[in-house]
Design a protein around this motif. Structure first.
Motif, PDB file in Angstrom:
ATOM      1  N   GLY A 208      49.125  -4.904 -11.594  1.00 11.81           N
ATOM      2  CA  GLY A 208      48.233  -4.509 -12.676  1.00 11.81           C
ATOM      3  C   GLY A 208      48.766  -3.467 -13.642  1.00 11.81           C
ATOM      4  O   GLY A 208      48.073  -2.492 -13.931  1.00 11.81           O
ATOM      5  N   PRO A 209      49.968  -3.627 -14.232  1.00  8.32           N
ATOM      6  CA  PRO A 209      50.491  -2.607 -15.153  1.00  8.32           C
ATOM      7  C   PRO A 209      49.717  -2.578 -16.462  1.00  8.32           C
ATOM      8  O   PRO A 209      49.206  -3.591 -16.943  1.00  8.32           O
ATOM      9  N   PHE A 210      49.671  -1.398 -17.066  1.00 10.99           N
ATOM     10  CA  PHE A 210      49.047  -1.226 -18.374  1.00 10.99           C
ATOM     11  C   PHE A 210      49.697  -0.025 -19.055  1.00 10.99           C
ATOM     12  O   PHE A 210      50.071   0.943 -18.387  1.00 10.99           O
ATOM     13  N   MET A 211      49.792  -0.071 -20.390  1.00 13.19           N
ATOM     14  CA  MET A 211      50.377   1.043 -21.137  1.00 13.19           C
ATOM     15  C   MET A 211      49.585   1.312 -22.408  1.00 13.19           C
ATOM     16  O   MET A 211      49.099   0.387 -23.061  1.00 13.19           O
ATOM     17  N   PHE A 212      49.429   2.590 -22.741  1.00 13.84           N
ATOM     18  CA  PHE A 212      48.918   2.967 -24.051  1.00 13.84           C
ATOM     19  C   PHE A 212      49.647   4.215 -24.512  1.00 13.84           C
ATOM     20  O   PHE A 212      50.235   4.950 -23.717  1.00 13.84           O
ATOM     21  N   GLU A 213      49.612   4.449 -25.826  1.00 17.61           N
ATOM     22  CA  GLU A 213      50.297   5.604 -26.419  1.00 17.61           C
ATOM     23  C   GLU A 213      49.271   6.565 -26.993  1.00 17.61           C
ATOM     24  O   GLU A 213      48.300   6.155 -27.638  1.00 17.61           O
ATOM     25  N   ARG A 214      49.472   7.852 -26.739  1.00 16.04           N
ATOM     26  CA  ARG A 214      48.586   8.897 -27.275  1.00 16.04           C
ATOM     27  C   ARG A 214      49.421  10.123 -27.599  1.00 16.04           C
ATOM     28  O   ARG A 214      50.124  10.658 -26.747  1.00 16.04           O
ATOM     29  N   LYS A 215      49.375  10.543 -28.863  1.00 22.98           N
ATOM     30  CA  LYS A 215      50.069  11.739 -29.325  1.00 22.98           C
ATOM     31  C   LYS A 215      51.553  11.725 -28.964  1.00 22.98           C
ATOM     32  O   LYS A 215      52.124  12.722 -28.527  1.00 22.98           O
ATOM     33  N   TYR A 218      53.682   8.032 -23.873  1.00 16.65           N
ATOM     34  CA  TYR A 218      53.369   6.718 -23.340  1.00 16.65           C
ATOM     35  C   TYR A 218      52.813   6.881 -21.920  1.00 16.65           C
ATOM     36  O   TYR A 218      53.469   7.452 -21.047  1.00 16.65           O
ATOM     37  N   TYR A 219      51.611   6.396 -21.741  1.00 16.83           N
ATOM     38  CA  TYR A 219      50.942   6.440 -20.443  1.00 16.83           C
ATOM     39  C   TYR A 219      51.115   5.078 -19.782  1.00 16.83           C
ATOM     40  O   TYR A 219      50.601   4.072 -20.274  1.00 16.83           O
ATOM     41  N   PHE A 220      51.864   5.061 -18.693  1.00 19.80           N
ATOM     42  CA  PHE A 220      52.058   3.825 -17.941  1.00 19.80           C
ATOM     43  C   PHE A 220      51.171   3.896 -16.707  1.00 19.80           C
ATOM     44  O   PHE A 220      51.204   4.883 -15.960  1.00 19.80           O
ATOM     45  N   MET A 221      50.381   2.853 -16.486  1.00 22.12           N
ATOM     46  CA  MET A 221      49.375   2.859 -15.434  1.00 22.12           C
ATOM     47  C   MET A 221      49.512   1.600 -14.585  1.00 22.12           C
ATOM     48  O   MET A 221      50.048   0.584 -15.035  1.00 22.12           O
ATOM     49  N   TRP A 222      48.991   1.669 -13.357  1.00 19.28           N
ATOM     50  CA  TRP A 222      49.104   0.529 -12.443  1.00 19.28           C
ATOM     51  C   TRP A 222      48.079   0.666 -11.331  1.00 19.28           C
ATOM     52  O   TRP A 222      47.440   1.702 -11.165  1.00 19.28           O
ATOM     53  N   SER A 223      47.925  -0.408 -10.553  1.00 19.99           N
ATOM     54  CA  SER A 223      47.014  -0.406  -9.405  1.00 19.99           C
ATOM     55  C   SER A 223      47.798  -0.266  -8.117  1.00 19.99           C
ATOM     56  O   SER A 223      48.908  -0.791  -7.978  1.00 19.99           O
TER      57      SER A 223
END
Length: 324
Positions: A208-215, A218-223
């Motif tokens: 379940g990887p996911f990424m978003f960018e803020r300021k 890069y925030y990389f997320m997973w389960s």
């Protein structure tokens, strides 16, 4: 008089329901009825959209519904935006969509057939002229149909960097790869060193990887954990580069076993108008033991002064109305 009274009694519940809907100010959880998992949320114009997996037995999981909302509270269901009849090679389950818009076309990436060694299946891509479909198979075959670096080709997420390059993060079985996509999504293109696949697996990654960018971060997320059990959860890392390295920082979803367990496989949406971020995820309600009894929920996420994500407490109330 009796007839009038009976008629009034009959319509009072209807009026009450309409008033309740009109006055609704928060989403509640789940945000829409039904067993749905692996929600991919996105903003298209002035609407929020959620594309989840239809959570059922393997042989019944052969189509996707979608849901749209202008305010995160009132949701409209769009039935059967894609099913296996439009993907000839997908003979079994389809799940975990990833979606995006490019050049006025809408793309839906998906996993199919739960590929194991020697089996046909993998990650496919479909295209439509509008978010609600109908979506048609773009390639007539999987985009990725092999197991590389031990990563099962499922749970894809497509990310566009600041230079306009599209990357796809994917992988089950505890391994995560990243690949570069050709601009028309027809095939993979090599990295500068000539390789097609790079493994970027962080500590404790399961799927379940996911990424978003803020300021600029890069925030990389997973389960993590097992999707059928109570220990499923979401973790994250932060990097100045969309390709990592990704060092695990901590857990995002903090479960409340009085409400639900198995909270995971999420996505993130951002309202640029309110500058609020939301995590859309699935969970198994308290008292449910069936693996596929999962529902789609939403919570607001916040950040501390260092940009780290403050752990989320799952709720029954969900989020407040937030128009785009």
């Amino acid at each position: 008089m009796k007839t009038v009274l009976v008629s009034l009694i009959a319509i009072i519940p209807i009026l009450g329901f309409a008033q309740k809907k009109k006055d609704l100010k928060s989403s509640g959880n789940p945000i829409f009825p039904g067993w749905y998992a692996d929600p991919e949320a996105i903003v298209y114009g002035k609407e929020y959209w959620v594309f989840p997996t239809y959570s059922d037995k393997y042989e019944n999981q052969v189509f996707f519904d979608a849901f749209s909302s202008k305010d995160l509270v009132h949701w409209t269901k769009h039935k059967d935006v894609l099913d296996s009849s439009n993907v000839k090679w997908a003979k079994q389950a389809m799940w975990a969509p990833a979606v995006l818009e490019k050049d006025k076309k809408y793309y839906l990436f998906f996993g199919a057939n739960d590929i194991h060694p020697g089996e046909v299946g993998g990650i496919g891509v479909a295209v439509a002229n509008k978010p609600a479909g109908p979506y048609k198979d773009l390639l007539g075959k999987p985009l990725i149909d092999t197991i590389v670096n031990g990563a099962q080709p499922i749970d894809q997420f497509v990310f566009k960097d600041k230079e306009g390059q599209y990357y796809m993060f994917y992988g089950g079985w505890g391994h995560c790869n990243v690949v570069r996509l050709k601009s028309d999504f027809s095939k993979l293109v090599p990295f500068s060193d000539g390789t097609l696949y790079k493994e970027v697996t962080p500590k404790n990654y399961v799927e379940g990887p996911f990424m978003f960018e803020r300021k600029g971060i890069y925030y990389f997320m997973w389960s993590e954990g097992g999707w059928t059990g109570p220990d499923y959860k979401v973790a994250y890392s932060m990097s100045e580069n969309p390709l990592g390295p990704f060092k695990r920082i901590g857990t995002v979803l903090v479960q409340n076993f009085d409400i639900a367990n198995g909270a995971g496989h999420h996505s993130i949406i951002h309202n640029p108008k309110s500058d609020k971020y939301y995590i859309v995820y699935h969970r198994r309600p308290n008292g449910e033991t069936a693996a596929n009894h999962r529902e789609t929920c939403i919570e607001e996420i916040n950040f501390d002064k260092d940009g780290k994500i403050i752990p989320v407490n799952i709720s029954k109330s969900g989020v407040k109305m937030d128009g785009l």
